[in-house]
Write a protein that holds these residues in place. Structure first.
Motif, PDB file in Angstrom:
ATOM      1  N   VAL A   8       0.838  -1.199   0.000  1.00 41.34           N
ATOM      2  CA  VAL A   8       0.000   0.000   0.000  1.00 41.34           C
ATOM      3  C   VAL A   8       0.874   1.251   0.000  1.00 41.34           C
ATOM      4  CG1 VAL A   8      -1.647   1.338   1.369  1.00 41.34           C
ATOM      5  CG2 VAL A   8      -1.991  -1.114   1.060  1.00 41.34           C
ATOM      6  N   GLY A   9       1.897   1.274   0.827  1.00 38.33           N
ATOM      7  CA  GLY A   9       2.798   2.421   0.870  1.00 38.33           C
ATOM      8  C   GLY A   9       3.527   2.629  -0.442  1.00 38.33           C
ATOM      9  N   MET A  10       3.925   1.528  -1.076  1.00 41.20           N
ATOM     10  CA  MET A  10       4.625   1.615  -2.341  1.00 41.20           C
ATOM     11  C   MET A  10       3.703   2.184  -3.427  1.00 41.20           C
ATOM     12  SD  MET A  10       6.664  -1.406  -4.374  1.00 41.20           S
ATOM     13  CE  MET A  10       5.218  -2.340  -4.827  1.00 41.20           C
ATOM     14  N   LEU A  11       2.463   1.740  -3.461  1.00 40.80           N
ATOM     15  CA  LEU A  11       1.526   2.238  -4.474  1.00 40.80           C
ATOM     16  C   LEU A  11       1.186   3.706  -4.246  1.00 40.80           C
ATOM     17  CD1 LEU A  11      -0.828  -0.835  -4.887  1.00 40.80           C
ATOM     18  CD2 LEU A  11       0.927  -0.025  -6.450  1.00 40.80           C
ATOM     19  N   VAL A  16       1.900   9.402  -5.868  1.00 44.87           N
ATOM     20  CA  VAL A  16       2.331  10.766  -5.549  1.00 44.87           C
ATOM     21  C   VAL A  16       3.432  11.210  -6.503  1.00 44.87           C
ATOM     22  CG1 VAL A  16       3.508  12.162  -3.803  1.00 44.87           C
ATOM     23  CG2 VAL A  16       1.612  10.677  -3.135  1.00 44.87           C
ATOM     24  N   VAL A  17       4.391  10.321  -6.768  1.00 44.96           N
ATOM     25  CA  VAL A  17       5.472  10.652  -7.701  1.00 44.96           C
ATOM     26  C   VAL A  17       4.918  10.878  -9.102  1.00 44.96           C
ATOM     27  CG1 VAL A  17       7.521   9.710  -8.856  1.00 44.96           C
ATOM     28  CG2 VAL A  17       7.297   9.542  -6.374  1.00 44.96           C
ATOM     29  N   ALA A  18       3.966  10.056  -9.523  1.00 40.66           N
ATOM     30  CA  ALA A  18       3.385  10.208 -10.865  1.00 40.66           C
ATOM     31  C   ALA A  18       2.631  11.524 -10.992  1.00 40.66           C
ATOM     32  CB  ALA A  18       2.454   9.033 -11.153  1.00 40.66           C
ATOM     33  N   ILE A  19       1.847  11.872  -9.978  1.00 42.19           N
ATOM     34  CA  ILE A  19       1.095  13.131 -10.021  1.00 42.19           C
ATOM     35  C   ILE A  19       2.046  14.320 -10.007  1.00 42.19           C
ATOM     36  CG2 ILE A  19      -0.502  14.577  -8.711  1.00 42.19           C
ATOM     37  CD1 ILE A  19      -1.925  11.956  -7.888  1.00 42.19           C
ATOM     38  N   TRP A  20       3.044  14.262  -9.136  1.00 34.77           N
ATOM     39  CA  TRP A  20       4.014  15.353  -9.032  1.00 34.77           C
ATOM     40  C   TRP A  20       4.775  15.529 -10.349  1.00 34.77           C
ATOM     41  CZ3 TRP A  20       8.706  15.188  -5.171  1.00 34.77           C
ATOM     42  CH2 TRP A  20       9.344  16.418  -5.167  1.00 34.77           C
ATOM     43  N   THR A  21       5.261  14.415 -10.909  1.00 39.51           N
ATOM     44  CA  THR A  21       6.009  14.484 -12.159  1.00 39.51           C
ATOM     45  C   THR A  21       5.110  14.946 -13.300  1.00 39.51           C
ATOM     46  OG1 THR A  21       7.356  12.646 -11.375  1.00 39.51           O
ATOM     47  CG2 THR A  21       7.523  13.183 -13.693  1.00 39.51           C
ATOM     48  N   GLY A  22       3.878  14.497 -13.316  1.00 43.22           N
ATOM     49  CA  GLY A  22       2.943  14.924 -14.347  1.00 43.22           C
ATOM     50  C   GLY A  22       2.671  16.413 -14.290  1.00 43.22           C
ATOM     51  N   GLU A  23       2.563  16.948 -13.090  1.00 49.85           N
ATOM     52  CA  GLU A  23       2.349  18.387 -12.937  1.00 49.85           C
ATOM     53  C   GLU A  23       3.581  19.191 -13.345  1.00 49.85           C
ATOM     54  OE1 GLU A  23      -0.324  20.288 -11.982  1.00 49.85           O
ATOM     55  OE2 GLU A  23      -1.487  18.437 -12.187  1.00 49.85           O
ATOM     56  N   GLU A  24       4.751  18.672 -13.031  1.00 47.33           N
ATOM     57  CA  GLU A  24       5.985  19.405 -13.336  1.00 47.33           C
ATOM     58  C   GLU A  24       6.335  19.376 -14.821  1.00 47.33           C
ATOM     59  OE1 GLU A  24       8.047  21.296 -11.410  1.00 47.33           O
ATOM     60  OE2 GLU A  24       6.530  21.103  -9.836  1.00 47.33           O
ATOM     61  N   ALA A  35       7.031   6.855 -12.154  1.00 49.93           N
ATOM     62  CA  ALA A  35       6.284   6.011 -11.227  1.00 49.93           C
ATOM     63  C   ALA A  35       6.801   4.576 -11.258  1.00 49.93           C
ATOM     64  CB  ALA A  35       4.793   6.050 -11.561  1.00 49.93           C
ATOM     65  N   VAL A  36       7.073   4.064 -12.445  1.00 43.19           N
ATOM     66  CA  VAL A  36       7.617   2.706 -12.568  1.00 43.19           C
ATOM     67  C   VAL A  36       9.014   2.633 -11.953  1.00 43.19           C
ATOM     68  CG1 VAL A  36       8.426   0.981 -14.235  1.00 43.19           C
ATOM     69  CG2 VAL A  36       6.209   2.091 -14.554  1.00 43.19           C
ATOM     70  N   LEU A  37       9.827   3.652 -12.187  1.00 43.21           N
ATOM     71  CA  LEU A  37      11.161   3.682 -11.583  1.00 43.21           C
ATOM     72  C   LEU A  37      11.064   3.700 -10.057  1.00 43.21           C
ATOM     73  CD1 LEU A  37      14.232   3.925 -12.065  1.00 43.21           C
ATOM     74  CD2 LEU A  37      13.917   6.396 -11.942  1.00 43.21           C
ATOM     75  N   THR A  38      10.111   4.447  -9.526  1.00 42.35           N
ATOM     76  CA  THR A  38       9.902   4.482  -8.081  1.00 42.35           C
ATOM     77  C   THR A  38       9.509   3.106  -7.551  1.00 42.35           C
ATOM     78  OG1 THR A  38       9.190   6.771  -8.232  1.00 42.35           O
ATOM     79  CG2 THR A  38       8.599   5.593  -6.233  1.00 42.35           C
ATOM     80  N   GLY A  45      14.788  -2.151  -2.643  1.00 40.83           N
ATOM     81  CA  GLY A  45      15.092  -1.848  -1.248  1.00 40.83           C
ATOM     82  C   GLY A  45      14.415  -2.812  -0.294  1.00 40.83           C
ATOM     83  N   TYR A  46      13.176  -3.194  -0.600  1.00 39.27           N
ATOM     84  CA  TYR A  46      12.451  -4.147   0.245  1.00 39.27           C
ATOM     85  C   TYR A  46      13.144  -5.511   0.232  1.00 39.27           C
ATOM     86  CZ  TYR A  46       8.577  -6.822   2.194  1.00 39.27           C
ATOM     87  OH  TYR A  46       7.815  -7.633   2.978  1.00 39.27           O
ATOM     88  N   VAL A  47      13.595  -5.954  -0.932  1.00 38.06           N
ATOM     89  CA  VAL A  47      14.278  -7.244  -1.028  1.00 38.06           C
ATOM     90  C   VAL A  47      15.574  -7.209  -0.230  1.00 38.06           C
ATOM     91  CG1 VAL A  47      15.500  -8.775  -2.631  1.00 38.06           C
ATOM     92  CG2 VAL A  47      13.231  -7.923  -3.203  1.00 38.06           C
TER      93      VAL A  47
END
Length: 82
Positions: A8-11, A16-24, A35-38, A45-47
């Motif tokens: 859930v946190g990852m999604l 948030v990254v996708a929306i932010w990048t889309g706005e910028e 978003a995919v890179l994130t 990192g989780y692994v």
């Protein structure tokens, strides 16, 4: 750390990254790429975290075990085992 909480946190983070990048940038494709890179960076990192936790669970043998042994028993709380 539980996988459903991480998922859930990852999604949420990727949205948030996708929306932010889309706005910028104004580009949906760039936002999707970030978003995919994130998602990939967070999953790697989780692994690594899981591998580190598993390696810390391996009991030590030989000289390393004798130096890390505690001479006093651990303190007990109210008898509730967690």
């Amino acid at each position: 750390m539980y996988f459903p909480q991480f998922l859930v946190g990852m999604l949420v983070t990727s949205f948030v990254v996708a929306i932010w990048t889309g706005e910028e940038t104004g580009s949906g494709w760039v936002a999707l790429g970030w978003a995919v890179l994130t998602l990939v960076v967070l999953q790697v990192g989780y692994v690594f975290l899981i591998i580190r936790l598993m390696l810390n669970q391996i009991p030590k043998t030989g000289a390393a075990a004798s130096t890390s042994a505690k001479p006093t028993p651990p303190l007990h709380g109210d008898g509730v085992l967690l």
